[in-house]
Enzyme design. Structure first.
Site, PDB file in Angstrom:
ATOM      1  N   CYS A 153     130.773 154.493  28.328  1.00  0.00           N
ATOM      2  CA  CYS A 153     132.030 154.832  27.657  1.00  0.00           C
ATOM      3  C   CYS A 153     133.152 153.881  28.068  1.00  0.00           C
ATOM      4  CB  CYS A 153     132.406 156.282  27.905  1.00  0.00           C
ATOM      5  SG  CYS A 153     132.529 156.789  29.606  1.00  0.00           S
ATOM      6  N   VAL A 157     135.639 152.308  25.411  1.00  0.00           N
ATOM      7  CA  VAL A 157     137.078 152.584  25.386  1.00  0.00           C
ATOM      8  C   VAL A 157     137.877 151.282  25.317  1.00  0.00           C
ATOM      9  CG1 VAL A 157     139.016 153.527  26.704  1.00  0.00           C
ATOM     10  CG2 VAL A 157     136.895 154.821  26.535  1.00  0.00           C
TER      11      VAL A 157
END
Lengths: 519, 500
Positions: A153, A157
């Site tokens: 992630c 991001v």
């Protein structure tokens, strides 16, 4: 002192001795500022009530004990199913340590995977240099035939562009230009590990079929008679893939298993560590485009992959993790329909044996109530099987199941007279399940290892089927698919039922008149 | 059994140096240069092990390390049993670390105790886009409603939190106020921070300082009458009950343990620790920070100890006792004497089966050095060791107090290096983690997990040493290793000959 060299006591017994019990009681009383035991008891009882259940189900933000993992786990699971393929997860390195541990704890096997080890500076400047160095190192050290990239992630991001990064890395000479580096963006904040499976599988097929990210001509499909098979994220992959191969071979069908990790998670102890073993060859992965059709055993693991394959002109068929007679019937009949091959007598015999076993044992299962949780397809497969055994899948819960999934489960309930009082719970977690088990008790719970906490708290006996199974060994070696797999699931359920019957009838002079020697 | 037994120290050193040169050949030039600094052969008399440490892992090499979140949630905070630790971010981190570390505790899970539960904000795309602060606030409300007996909340940040600019400190303050000064601790342990678990330990230590110690009212009366013999166990995570089999010894020698950090620990124990007369520190790596802070701020001395194996236990009991009066010093002697017959019996039983066996370690925290004494008590020899996330002060302690001349040292070892080292050195036992276990077992090398005690334990203290000895024996002397090669196949060629 209770410890002795003769009979060494470990944590199972050591702390039950009086010295330790006294010590722990003192610790609690003197230093832990404990809650009033009456208050603990009151809350413990309150947490069993319908009132608590209502509050529990009103939760909107908090998740407690979910039954799902994140996307990259699924991507790693896919990658190791290809010939000499090293999974490479772009982002923070701790994630990779977690996936490897998680898979090793389930399969009791090594799990090889590398990370691009991004840290603060990469968070600011992007992870391009990590990709460049990482691919070069992994390529030189582990001599893979392919490196399959996915993301944590963190990389998602900050918006790292895998396609561009891999292209640049190749230009910088990290790996040869023609070396296969398929990729998939696998953000952990979307979907679950089954989504990651889907994205990674699609990424690999797209790579081989659609021109390797613009570096090769797209493959022209020349249809042949082969069938592609995709198992989906499956804790029983070792046993299941072997069983599926057996079915294909019995039917005389030419097939390609896409993402065949049944060998890499099943290597022998013979003095050699096989970092890679088996797997779909890269040639087969490419040639899979020519297949007549692709069969997916788990619909929710291939929601993007199957339409992609269909767009290439193949027929596609998907199942919901079929378990048992009807499910396996549908699977083999679909294979027969796709290929024109007859279902051989040998499979009819296997089927007959499973029906025979069900007939022998059904009296012990009929009418029993079960709660099931797990991945969406597994839940559907198990619920269908229980219904065909005359049992009731009273609560069916998938943390990573959505509304559309719930409708499918409801349709399964509606198709059986035993489904009348059954309910489906999409997007809920095991703390919801806890309330369900207290307020609407069932006879048995089916789920993964984490279900043991529910068993402890609610007294519902746990039948371990699912992923991960950490606290029982080698279950992944036995199939749950095919007629043979149906038999294994049946026996797993029966063993627990009989154990419970014995456990409830074994008090001498009280209940042991029913402690029967023949059941 | 081991090839190295027959070699002199000089030969071993030459072999190890050659081995290092050999593994470095696999790397691209730049990487080889960087990795070379992490590998060495220990020279007697040197003040450290001659390796670089606590620097970034190299991309793509298969480091064994984890992240700051693992160091904070997984190690330091997670075991505090009466608080709820929110894995704040996507679902995975909390899921993979759920109950995996075997931090034993006593309590009613889900009611007044929460260690083996997975609380997460399960971030979705909209939380990334719009921020997660509102969700976090709501989560705290829901925790208060559904788990009313929790004694506090911590927010364990996962990677996205620091990247999307959430203000978890503000949320924590507001909610703490709303709930009458409830302890709510925001922890900035995003996984991309630092180079390993290690920074997570430090961040978690600092969070206790800032959000527990500094919130204590200066005039707060202790919950118990202080005594001259109050100590706190720092840096024992009670894996398989380690802290319990340690605590019992401290109490038997006359000390009073007022807190456990953090295995089977509680918020009240954290809060009481500034009242301790001495902090006894087992895992220096993960909790030296708070120990130093308490020394500076509260004048509490701290003392490192080692409860692996009778030699080090006796040494440590005496060292701890030296901070106290004769009563405690006598107590230490009494405890040592009490357990001597047990230790003699354990060694008499197991040493003959383990004498001369060699071990290679690769672990985290204090274990790459701390367990060496326990192996030596059993007549075994550690021939290679390294730290997953050690700093130079760890390597200094290792060099000055633990390893022998010629020991192979590998910092932040890569999968490739470790496999090659073991293949060539052929130790009788490898002690490392779950990711390494099956690799070496496939190779036919006996293995024990030295993070989780391979689901056994405790290993600390006298009671623990008996278990340690039994487990090492069962690993090495299991009949299974004789069956690795099929009898109709050739016996494996020794991989390393003296001639090489």
């Amino acid at each position: 002192m209770t410890q002795s060299a003769e009979h060494v006591l470990d944590h199972f017994e050591l702390f039950r001795g009086p010295e330790y019990q006294q010590m722990l009681a003192n610790k609690k009383k003197m230093f832990e500022n404990p809650r009033d035991p009456a208050e603990v008891e009151r809350i413990r009882e309150w947490a069993k009530t319908p009132e608590y259940r209502e509050k529990n189900f009103a939760r909107e933000a908090l998740t407690v004990n979910p039954a799902k993992a994140c996307q990259p786990l699924g991507a790693v699971f896919v990658a190791v199913g290809f010939e000499k393929t090293l999974p490479f997860v772009h982002g923070s390195q701790g994630c990779v340590a977690y996936y490897r541990s998680h898979l090793s704890r389930h399969f009791k096997e090594p799990s090889s995977c590398v990370s691009s080890s991004m840290t603060e500076d990469a968070a600011v400047f992007g992870g391009l240099n990590n990709m460049i160095d990482g691919l070069a190192n992994a390529y030189n050290m582990y001599k893979p035939s392919m490196i399959a990239v996915s993301t944590t992630c963190m990389a998602e991001v900050i918006g790292d562009d895998l396609n561009a990064f891999i292209k640049t890395s190749k230009e910088k000479g990290s790996v040869p230009a023609e070396f296969d580096v398929p990729f998939a963006h696998t953000p952990a904040f979307v979907g679950s590990h089954v989504t990651g499976y889907d994205n990674a599988m699609k990424g690999i097929l797209e790579h081989f079929w659609d021109g390797k990210a613009g570096t090769a001509p797209k493959l022209e499909r020349v249809p042949n008679e082969k069938i592609n098979f995709i198992g989906g994220f499956d804790g029983y992959t070792v046993g299941n893939i072997k069983e599926v191969k057996h079915i294909f071979e019995a039917m005389g069908i030419e097939y390609t298993i896409l993402g065949d990790n049944s060998n890499v998670f099943d290597t022998p102890t013979d003095g050699e560590f096989r970092m890679y073993d088996g797997g779909t060859t890269l040639v087969d992965a490419a040639n899979a485009v020519h297949a007549k059709a692709t069969v997916s055993m788990q619909h929710y693991c291939t929601e993007k992959t199957l339409p992609f394959i269909k767009n290439h002109g193949q027929e596609v068929v998907s199942f919901h993790h079929p378990v048992g007679v009807t499910g396996t019937d549908a699977f083999v009949m679909a294979l027969s329909k796709l290929t024109g091959k007859e279902i051989p007598e040998s499979l009819a015999l296997e089927r007959g044996r499973l029906v025979d076993a069900i007939a022998d044992s059904s009296a012990h299962i009929h009418g029993k109530k079960f709660a099931i949780y797990g991945d969406p397809d597994l839940c559907l497969g198990l619920a269908s099987f229980l219904l065909e055994l005359g049992a009731e899948p009273t609560h069916v819960l998938a943390t990573n199941g959505n509304k559309e999934w719930a409708e499918r489960v409801q349709a399964v309930f509606d198709a059986s007279p035993f489904g009348k009082n059954c309910h489906v719970y999409p997007g809920k977690d095991l703390w919801h399940m806890r309330s369900l088990l207290f307020t609407e008790p069932v006879d048995f719970l089916i789920g993964n290892t984490y279900g043991k906490y529910l068993e402890r708290d609610t007294g519902t006996p746990l039948i371990r089927i699912g992923f991960p199974i950490f606290d029982r060994h080698h279950k992944h070696r036995y199939p749950v698919w095919g007629y043979q797999g149906g038999l294994n699931v049946l026996v797993t359920i029966l063993d627990k039922i009989f154990d419970e019957i014995d456990r409830n009838t074994n008090v001498p002079a009280k209940s042991d008149y029913s402690f029967d020697i023949i059941r | 059994m081991s090839v190295i037994e027959k070699q002199s120290v000089a030969e071993i050193k030459a072999r190890n140096k050659e081995l290092i040169a050999e593994v470095l050949k696999v790397y691209p030039e730049k990487t080889a240069k960087r990795r070379a600094k992490h590998l060495n052969v220990h020279e007697n008399g040197k003040s450290d092990c001659g390796v670089k440490s606590n620097i970034k892992s190299i991309p793509g090499v298969m480091t064994i390390r984890g992240c700051a979140y693992a160091g904070s949630k997984g190690v330091v905070w997670g075991p505090i049993k009466d608080m709820i630790h929110i894995s704040h971010g996507p679902v995975g981190c909390g899921q993979y670390s759920w109950a995996a570390r075997r931090n034993y505790y006593i309590g009613t899970t889900g009611i007044d105790t929460f260690v083996t539960m997975q609380f997460t904000s399960d971030f979705q795309e909209k939380d990334i886009v719009f921020g997660g602060d509102k969700k976090l606030a709501k989560i705290m409300d829901e925790i208060q409603e559904l788990f009313p007996l929790n004694n506090g909340i911590t927010v364990q940040s996962e990677c996205p939190i620091g990247l999307i600019g959430d203000d978890i400190e503000a949320v924590s303050k507001v909610k703490s106020k709303e709930y009458d000064g409830k302890t709510i601790v925001p922890v900035r342990c995003e996984g991309f921070r630092g180079v390993s678990q290690s920074l997570g330990h430090h961040i978690a230590n600092d969070a206790i300082r800032d959000w527990v110690f500094d919130k204590l009212p200066a005039d707060a009366a202790p919950r118990f009458e202080p005594s001259d013999y109050d100590v706190a166990i720092i840096g024992d995570y009670n894996i398989g009950g380690d802290a319990w089999s340690s605590r019992i010894l401290l109490e038997e020698m006359g000390l009073r343990v007022i807190a456990q950090w953090s295995g089977d620990g509680s918020l009240a124990e954290l809060e009481a620790t500034p009242k301790a007369k001495l902090n006894v520190l087992h895992c220096y790596r993960s909790m030296n920070y708070i120990s130093r802070h308490m020394e500076e701020k509260y004048n509490i001395p701290w003392c490192e100890y080692n409860f692996f194996g009778p030699s080090k236990i006796a040494e440590s009991l005496r060292k701890i006792a030296s901070y106290f009066d004769d009563k405690i010093k006598e107590g230490a002697e009494r405890v040592i004497a009490k357990y001597q017959p047990l230790m003699d019996a354990v060694i008499a039983k197991y040493r003959p089966r383990l004498e001369g066996k060699t071990v290679m370690l690769f672990v985290g925290g204090l274990r790459p050095r701390h367990v060496i004494g326990a192996y030596e008590d059993l007549g075994m020899e550690v021939v290679g060791t390294g730290y997953e996330f050690g700093h130079n002060d760890d390597y200094q302690r290792t060099a000055q107090h633990y390893v022998k001349d010629g020991t192979l040292i590998y910092d932040d070892v890569t999968g490739y290096e470790f496999e090659k080292f073991v293949e060539k050195v052929q130790p009788d036992l490898v002690g490392s983690g779950i990711k390494e276990k099956y690799v070496f077992q496939k190779m036919g090398v006996p293995f024990r997990q030295m993070h989780s005690w391979d689901y056994s334990g405790p290993y600390h203290g006298y009671d623990g040493f008996a278990i340690f000895a039994r487990d090492m024996d069962m690993a090495i002397n299991s009949p299974v290793w004789k069956m690795a090669k099929a009898p109709w196949k050739q016996a494996p060629k020794p991989l390393l000959q003296a001639a090489e």
